[in-house]
Design an enzyme around this catalytic site. Structure first.
Site, PDB file in Angstrom:
ATOM      1  N   CYS A 175      77.925 -70.340 -29.940  1.00 19.14           N
ATOM      2  CA  CYS A 175      79.183 -70.077 -29.686  1.00 19.14           C
ATOM      3  C   CYS A 175      79.730 -70.240 -31.241  1.00 19.14           C
ATOM      4  O   CYS A 175      79.135 -70.097 -32.488  1.00 19.14           O
ATOM      5  CB  CYS A 175      79.856 -70.884 -28.826  1.00 19.14           C
ATOM      6  SG  CYS A 175      79.426 -72.441 -29.176  1.00 19.14           S
TER       7      CYS A 175
ATOM      8  N   ARG B  73      80.767 -74.810 -25.768  1.00 15.32           N
ATOM      9  CA  ARG B  73      80.081 -73.610 -24.775  1.00 15.32           C
ATOM     10  C   ARG B  73      78.326 -73.879 -24.972  1.00 15.32           C
ATOM     11  O   ARG B  73      77.627 -73.791 -23.960  1.00 15.32           O
ATOM     12  CB  ARG B  73      80.528 -72.153 -24.954  1.00 15.32           C
ATOM     13  CG  ARG B  73      82.012 -72.135 -24.363  1.00 15.32           C
ATOM     14  CD  ARG B  73      82.740 -70.863 -24.704  1.00 15.32           C
ATOM     15  NE  ARG B  73      83.038 -70.972 -26.457  1.00 15.32           N
ATOM     16  CZ  ARG B  73      83.451 -70.195 -26.904  1.00 15.32           C
ATOM     17  NH1 ARG B  73      83.745 -68.923 -26.367  1.00 15.32           N
ATOM     18  NH2 ARG B  73      83.646 -70.135 -28.447  1.00 15.32           N
TER      19      ARG B  73
ATOM     20  N   ASP C 272      86.955 -69.871 -24.076  1.00 15.20           N
ATOM     21  CA  ASP C 272      86.642 -71.026 -25.082  1.00 15.20           C
ATOM     22  C   ASP C 272      87.337 -72.131 -24.392  1.00 15.20           C
ATOM     23  O   ASP C 272      88.827 -72.109 -24.452  1.00 15.20           O
ATOM     24  CB  ASP C 272      87.217 -70.626 -26.221  1.00 15.20           C
ATOM     25  CG  ASP C 272      87.137 -71.635 -27.521  1.00 15.20           C
ATOM     26  OD1 ASP C 272      86.697 -72.890 -26.952  1.00 15.20           O
ATOM     27  OD2 ASP C 272      87.281 -71.266 -28.650  1.00 15.20           O
TER      28      ASP C 272
HETATM   29  P1  4NP Z   1      82.695 -73.913 -28.990  1.00 21.74           P
HETATM   30  O1  4NP Z   1      84.302 -74.149 -28.939  1.00 21.74           O
HETATM   31  O2  4NP Z   1      82.854 -72.500 -29.795  1.00 21.74           O
HETATM   32  O3  4NP Z   1      82.650 -73.300 -27.368  1.00 21.74           O
HETATM   33  O4  4NP Z   1      82.023 -74.946 -29.413  1.00 21.74           O
HETATM   34  C1  4NP Z   1      85.207 -74.477 -29.851  1.00 21.74           C
HETATM   35  C2  4NP Z   1      84.929 -75.634 -30.753  1.00 21.74           C
HETATM   36  C3  4NP Z   1      85.792 -75.974 -31.894  1.00 21.74           C
HETATM   37  C4  4NP Z   1      86.648 -74.977 -32.221  1.00 21.74           C
HETATM   38  C5  4NP Z   1      86.764 -73.707 -31.449  1.00 21.74           C
HETATM   39  C6  4NP Z   1      85.932 -73.395 -30.320  1.00 21.74           C
HETATM   40  N1  4NP Z   1      87.433 -75.203 -33.387  1.00 21.74           N
HETATM   41  O5  4NP Z   1      88.291 -74.256 -33.583  1.00 21.74           O
HETATM   42  O6  4NP Z   1      87.272 -76.346 -34.042  1.00 21.74           O
END
Ligand code: 4NP
Length: 145
Positions: A3, A9, A117
Protein backbone atom coordinates in the site's frame (compact mmCIF):
# COMPACT_ATOMS: atom_id res chain seq x y z
CA UNK A 1 1.08 -6.90 -0.12
CA UNK A 2 1.77 -3.25 -0.92
CA UNK A 3 0.00 0.00 0.00
CA UNK A 4 1.23 3.58 0.39
CA UNK A 5 2.36 3.84 4.01
CA UNK A 6 2.58 0.16 5.06
CA UNK A 7 0.77 1.06 8.27
CA UNK A 8 -2.97 0.60 7.48
CA UNK A 9 -3.98 -1.74 4.63
CA UNK A 10 -0.97 -3.91 3.76
CA UNK A 11 -0.14 -4.86 7.38
CA UNK A 12 -3.70 -6.21 7.69
CA UNK A 13 -3.21 -8.08 4.40
CA UNK A 14 0.11 -9.52 5.60
CA UNK A 15 -1.42 -10.59 8.92
CA UNK A 16 -4.50 -12.21 7.40
CA UNK A 17 -2.55 -13.97 4.65
CA UNK A 18 0.09 -15.29 7.06
CA UNK A 19 -2.68 -16.67 9.25
CA UNK A 20 -4.44 -18.40 6.34
CA UNK A 21 -1.16 -19.76 4.95
CA UNK A 22 -0.51 -21.36 8.34
CA UNK A 23 -4.05 -22.71 8.56
CA UNK A 24 -3.72 -24.33 5.12
CA UNK A 25 -0.17 -25.62 5.79
CA UNK A 26 1.24 -23.80 2.79
CA UNK A 27 4.92 -22.91 2.42
CA UNK A 28 4.28 -19.42 1.05
CA UNK A 29 6.30 -16.47 2.25
CA UNK A 30 4.23 -13.36 2.89
CA UNK A 31 5.48 -9.82 3.39
CA UNK A 32 4.23 -6.26 3.05
CA UNK A 33 5.67 -2.86 2.18
CA UNK A 34 4.67 0.70 1.32
CA UNK A 35 5.57 2.67 -1.78
CA UNK A 36 6.20 5.80 0.33
CA UNK A 37 8.83 6.45 2.99
CA UNK A 38 6.84 8.45 5.58
CA UNK A 39 6.27 5.68 8.08
CA UNK A 40 9.38 3.50 7.76
CA UNK A 41 9.99 1.65 11.04
CA UNK A 42 6.50 2.35 12.46
CA UNK A 43 4.17 -0.26 13.85
CA UNK A 44 0.79 -0.76 12.10
CA UNK A 45 -1.88 1.88 12.80
CA UNK A 46 -3.67 1.25 16.12
CA UNK A 47 -6.99 0.60 14.34
CA UNK A 48 -5.31 -1.92 12.02
CA UNK A 49 -3.88 -3.65 15.08
CA UNK A 50 -7.27 -3.57 16.81
CA UNK A 51 -9.32 -4.99 13.96
CA UNK A 52 -6.79 -7.80 13.55
CA UNK A 53 -6.74 -8.49 17.29
CA UNK A 54 -10.56 -8.76 17.35
CA UNK A 55 -10.13 -11.46 14.70
CA UNK A 56 -7.39 -13.30 16.58
CA UNK A 57 -4.46 -12.00 14.55
CA UNK A 58 -1.49 -10.25 16.18
CA UNK A 59 0.24 -7.77 13.85
CA UNK A 60 1.86 -5.70 16.62
CA UNK A 61 5.34 -6.95 15.71
CA UNK A 62 5.24 -5.65 12.15
CA UNK A 63 7.36 -2.64 11.14
CA UNK A 64 6.76 -0.52 8.06
CA UNK A 65 9.30 -0.71 5.28
CA UNK A 66 9.50 0.83 1.84
CA UNK A 67 8.97 -1.22 -1.31
CA UNK A 68 12.18 -1.46 -3.33
CA UNK A 69 13.34 -2.77 -6.68
CA UNK A 70 14.76 -5.98 -5.20
CA UNK A 71 11.21 -6.98 -4.23
CA UNK A 72 10.39 -7.58 -7.90
CA UNK A 73 12.79 -10.52 -8.00
CA UNK A 74 11.92 -11.88 -4.56
CA UNK A 75 8.19 -12.51 -4.90
CA UNK A 76 6.05 -14.48 -7.37
CA UNK A 77 3.10 -12.19 -6.76
CA UNK A 78 3.07 -8.54 -5.79
CA UNK A 79 -0.35 -7.18 -4.88
CA UNK A 80 -1.11 -3.46 -4.99
CA UNK A 81 -3.89 -2.55 -2.57
CA UNK A 82 -5.05 0.32 -4.81
CA UNK A 83 -4.62 1.80 -8.27
CA UNK A 84 -2.42 4.69 -7.12
CA UNK A 85 -0.17 2.13 -5.42
CA UNK A 86 -0.06 0.08 -8.64
CA UNK A 87 1.08 3.17 -10.56
CA UNK A 88 3.80 3.89 -7.97
CA UNK A 89 5.06 0.30 -8.15
CA UNK A 90 5.17 0.47 -11.94
CA UNK A 91 7.28 3.65 -11.75
CA UNK A 92 9.83 1.80 -9.62
CA UNK A 93 9.85 -1.29 -11.81
CA UNK A 94 10.51 -0.05 -15.33
CA UNK A 95 9.63 -3.08 -17.46
CA UNK A 96 9.88 -5.59 -14.64
CA UNK A 97 6.23 -5.52 -13.53
CA UNK A 98 4.63 -8.72 -14.89
CA UNK A 99 4.15 -10.12 -11.39
CA UNK A 100 2.32 -7.02 -10.10
CA UNK A 101 -1.48 -7.01 -9.92
CA UNK A 102 -4.31 -5.18 -8.28
CA UNK A 103 -5.24 -7.11 -5.14
CA UNK A 104 -9.03 -6.80 -5.48
CA UNK A 105 -8.97 -8.22 -9.00
CA UNK A 106 -8.52 -11.60 -7.27
CA UNK A 107 -12.01 -11.04 -5.81
CA UNK A 108 -13.71 -9.27 -8.74
CA UNK A 109 -11.66 -10.07 -11.81
CA UNK A 110 -11.16 -7.10 -14.11
CA UNK A 111 -13.16 -4.68 -11.94
CA UNK A 112 -9.95 -2.75 -11.12
CA UNK A 113 -11.22 -1.80 -7.67
CA UNK A 114 -9.06 -0.40 -4.86
CA UNK A 115 -9.10 -1.19 -1.15
CA UNK A 116 -10.25 2.18 0.28
CA UNK A 117 -7.60 4.12 2.18
CA UNK A 118 -8.85 4.22 5.80
CA UNK A 119 -6.08 6.54 7.07
CA UNK A 120 -8.10 9.77 7.10
CA UNK A 121 -11.31 8.22 8.51
CA UNK A 122 -12.49 6.55 11.70
CA UNK A 123 -12.31 3.03 13.07
CA UNK A 124 -15.26 1.70 11.04
CA UNK A 125 -13.24 2.12 7.82
CA UNK A 126 -10.76 -0.43 9.12
CA UNK A 127 -13.52 -3.00 9.63
CA UNK A 128 -14.60 -2.65 6.01
CA UNK A 129 -10.98 -2.92 4.86
CA UNK A 130 -10.47 -6.03 7.00
CA UNK A 131 -13.53 -7.74 5.51
CA UNK A 132 -12.53 -6.96 1.93
CA UNK A 133 -8.97 -8.17 2.48
CA UNK A 134 -10.14 -11.32 4.27
CA UNK A 135 -12.44 -12.32 1.38
CA UNK A 136 -9.75 -11.61 -1.18
CA UNK A 137 -7.14 -13.66 0.70
CA UNK A 138 -9.61 -16.58 0.68
CA UNK A 139 -9.94 -16.21 -3.10
CA UNK A 140 -6.14 -16.14 -3.53
CA UNK A 141 -5.67 -19.25 -1.37
CA UNK A 142 -8.38 -21.10 -3.31
CA UNK A 143 -6.81 -20.15 -6.65
CA UNK A 144 -3.12 -20.84 -5.94
CA UNK A 145 -2.93 -23.50 -3.25
P1 4NP B 1 -1.82 2.79 4.00
O1 4NP B 1 -2.53 4.13 4.51
O2 4NP B 1 -1.27 3.11 2.63
O3 4NP B 1 -2.96 1.82 3.93
O4 4NP B 1 -0.77 2.44 5.02
C1 4NP B 1 -1.88 5.37 4.56
C2 4NP B 1 -1.06 5.64 5.64
C3 4NP B 1 -0.44 6.88 5.72
C4 4NP B 1 -0.65 7.82 4.72
C5 4NP B 1 -1.47 7.53 3.64
C6 4NP B 1 -2.09 6.29 3.57
N1 4NP B 1 -0.03 9.11 4.83
O5 4NP B 1 -0.29 9.96 3.99
O6 4NP B 1 0.76 9.34 5.78
Amino acid sequence: MVCLGNICRSPIAEGIMRSKVKEHNLDWQVDSAGTESYHIGSKPHKYSQEVCEINGIDISGQKARQFNKADFGKYDKIYAMAEDVFEEIKLKGESDVQNVSLFLNELNSGANESVPDPYYGGQEGYTLVYELIDKTCDAIIKKYK
